[in-house]
Write an enzyme that holds these catalytic residues in place. Structure first.
Site, PDB file in Angstrom:
ATOM      1  N   CYS A  34       9.727  -0.605   1.296  1.00 48.62           N
ATOM      2  CA  CYS A  34       9.061  -1.357   0.234  1.00 48.62           C
ATOM      3  C   CYS A  34       8.231  -0.429  -0.650  1.00 48.62           C
ATOM      4  O   CYS A  34       7.726  -0.846  -1.684  1.00 48.62           O
ATOM      5  CB  CYS A  34       8.198  -2.495   0.799  1.00 48.62           C
ATOM      6  SG  CYS A  34       6.763  -1.932   1.729  1.00 48.62           S
ATOM      7  N   CYS A 103       3.801  -5.689   7.160  1.00 53.20           N
ATOM      8  CA  CYS A 103       2.666  -5.152   6.404  1.00 53.20           C
ATOM      9  C   CYS A 103       1.485  -4.897   7.342  1.00 53.20           C
ATOM     10  O   CYS A 103       0.745  -3.924   7.171  1.00 53.20           O
ATOM     11  CB  CYS A 103       2.252  -6.118   5.308  1.00 53.20           C
ATOM     12  SG  CYS A 103       3.636  -6.840   4.416  1.00 53.20           S
TER      13      CYS A 103
END
Ligand code: FES
Length: 142
Positions: A34, A103
């Site tokens: 990402c 995350c």
């Protein structure tokens, strides 16, 4: 609502954001998939995390998890900081959507990498203490 109130609150008002010029442990992890990057600064004295800051170039969930992670280790012993899991961070935030769990792994890894840097600066091999450092790409294999 996709995100809990706590996530939104930490995202809008992150704690301990910035740099520490006198940090003695700094760790940076990135997520190649990402492209997000997280950097942790630790100031450790007498085995206590006296101060901590983070910089996150990433999504809102990454910012909220780094903010919460810094709150969870500030003032704690190195041992406690070492044991902080992404699961504990997610629980403290009242959950994250499944696609955003990776995350929170970034926050756990950034802290471990900063602790490894702290030991390395002292001339101590961090691997027997912390184990092999996580592969940053591992956060996308969950
Ligand atoms: Fe990359 Fe959140 S999407 S850390």
């Amino acid at each position: 609502m996709l995100y809990s109130e706590k996530v939104m609150e930490h995202f809008s008002n992150p704690r301990n954001m910035g740099e520490l010029s006198d940090a003695n442990g700094v760790g940076e992890v990135g997520s190649p998939a990402c492209g997000d990057i997280m950097k942790m600064y630790l100031k450790i004295e007498n085995s206590i995390v006296e101060d901590v800051r983070f910089k996150t170039f990433g999504c809102g969930a990454a910012i909220a998890t780094s903010s919460m992670a810094t709150e969870l280790i500030k003032g704690k012993s190195i041992d406690d900081a070492m044991k902080l899991t992404n699961k504990a961070v997610v629980e403290a935030l009242d959950g994250l959507p499944p696609v955003k769990i990776h995350c929170s792994v970034l926050a756990e890894q950034a802290i471990k990498t900063a602790l490894a840097d702290y030991y390395t600066r002292l001339g101590i091999n961090p691997v027997p203490i912390l184990g092999e450092l996580p592969d940053p790409e591992a956060c996308h294999v969950h």
